[in-house]
Write an enzyme that holds these catalytic residues in place. Sequence first.
Site: not given
Length: 431
Positions: A13, A16, A40-41, A225
């Site tokens: 988180d 990225k 999730g991005h 991650q």
Amino acid sequence: MANVVIVGTQWGDEGKGKIVDLLTDNADYVIRFQGGNNAGHTLVVKGKKFILHLIPSGILHPGKICAIGNGVVIDPAVLIQEIDRLIGHGLPVSPENLIISRYAHIIMPYHRALDLAREKKKGSSKIGTTGRGIGPCYEDKVARNGIRMHDLFSEETLAEKIEKNLEEKNFLLQHFFEEQPLDGKAILDEYLAYGERLAPFAENVSERLQSADRLGSKLLFEGAQGTHLDIDHGTYPFVTSSNTVAGNACCGSGVGPDRIHEVLGVVKAYTTRVGGGPFPSELLDETGQRLQQVGGEFGSTTGRPRRCGWLDMVVLKNAAKLNGLAGLAITKLDVLTGLPTLKIAVGYQCGPQRLDTVPPELSALEACVPIYEELPGWEEDIRGIRRFPDLPENTRRYLKRIEELARIPLHIVSVGPGRDETIVLRDPFAA
């Protein structure tokens, strides 16, 4: 020419997605090399928010090719939903700009069922997985019972593998976890349909990337991650099920290590963590709540609130060594605006002993008390600033101290969620 790997240096988180999205302008290929839809991005482009779980962030850029490598575990239903959602927003997604490794392993319904059943049975001692079936899928991969992308294209092969796996999985679900068994015929029909939809995207990603590299294309590898969720090097067992460090960019994509030229580490200006596990610099006070609210610290995959704390240099320096970082990208710096005093954990006090590294034993890390260094905060709004010298003096002092402690230069500083709210000090592709 340079090929660049982007990794998270904390517990995920870190932002990225935004950094990958920013650097995609200078890349030809963007490659996801590990993890699954437990990541999730979140990207903000022209005021519109996009959350991507499997497709690399580069899909928002025209003329770029995105690749999902063999190291990723794929839930085909989630991938197809993601493709359709992007198309619904007017963004083209086709085999022209998205390729998927035929060797990537597939998350099956029994993986999700086992994931949820295990967490339920553990009760208060649960790990805090997303329940997406990631871990059980990697288990089958290592046990050589996995189903790969190319298996979805053969009814005979797929039926045989589903039948074999369900013999074991249904036994566990019924007799150990006391859950309902799964129907093999329904799974077969569902996954054959997924295979038909995804077949045009599937190819040998390793060969494609190697060929592109020989022709001078720039490759950008997108990690999911963070370093301290790595299955080997993280805070085990409170980790993810794959190797999140930069070295896995090679294993998870089929590109040789001599073709990686630079590793950029993404660092949130403070620290967050989702789920269980030790977190030495966690703030269980009003400051922690403020970071959570102002930073919007809620998981993009699960919506779970993230635990928040001060920046931890022990964690960052450990990530620097494990990944061979050449530069840092600082994110969410604007969230710290308005705090009168900032703290950085520069070491741990563990009983009579001072530690400057992360201990491998969970009990030792849980007993560690951070040793803090304090710096003055700033009140000025920094989101409109685009040059490092224009940042407030105390902001620059905070950033310079991070650079000094890490002994790694700053390359990028994010001052807001938007793509343009960024100060680029050095382009990693210029290596």
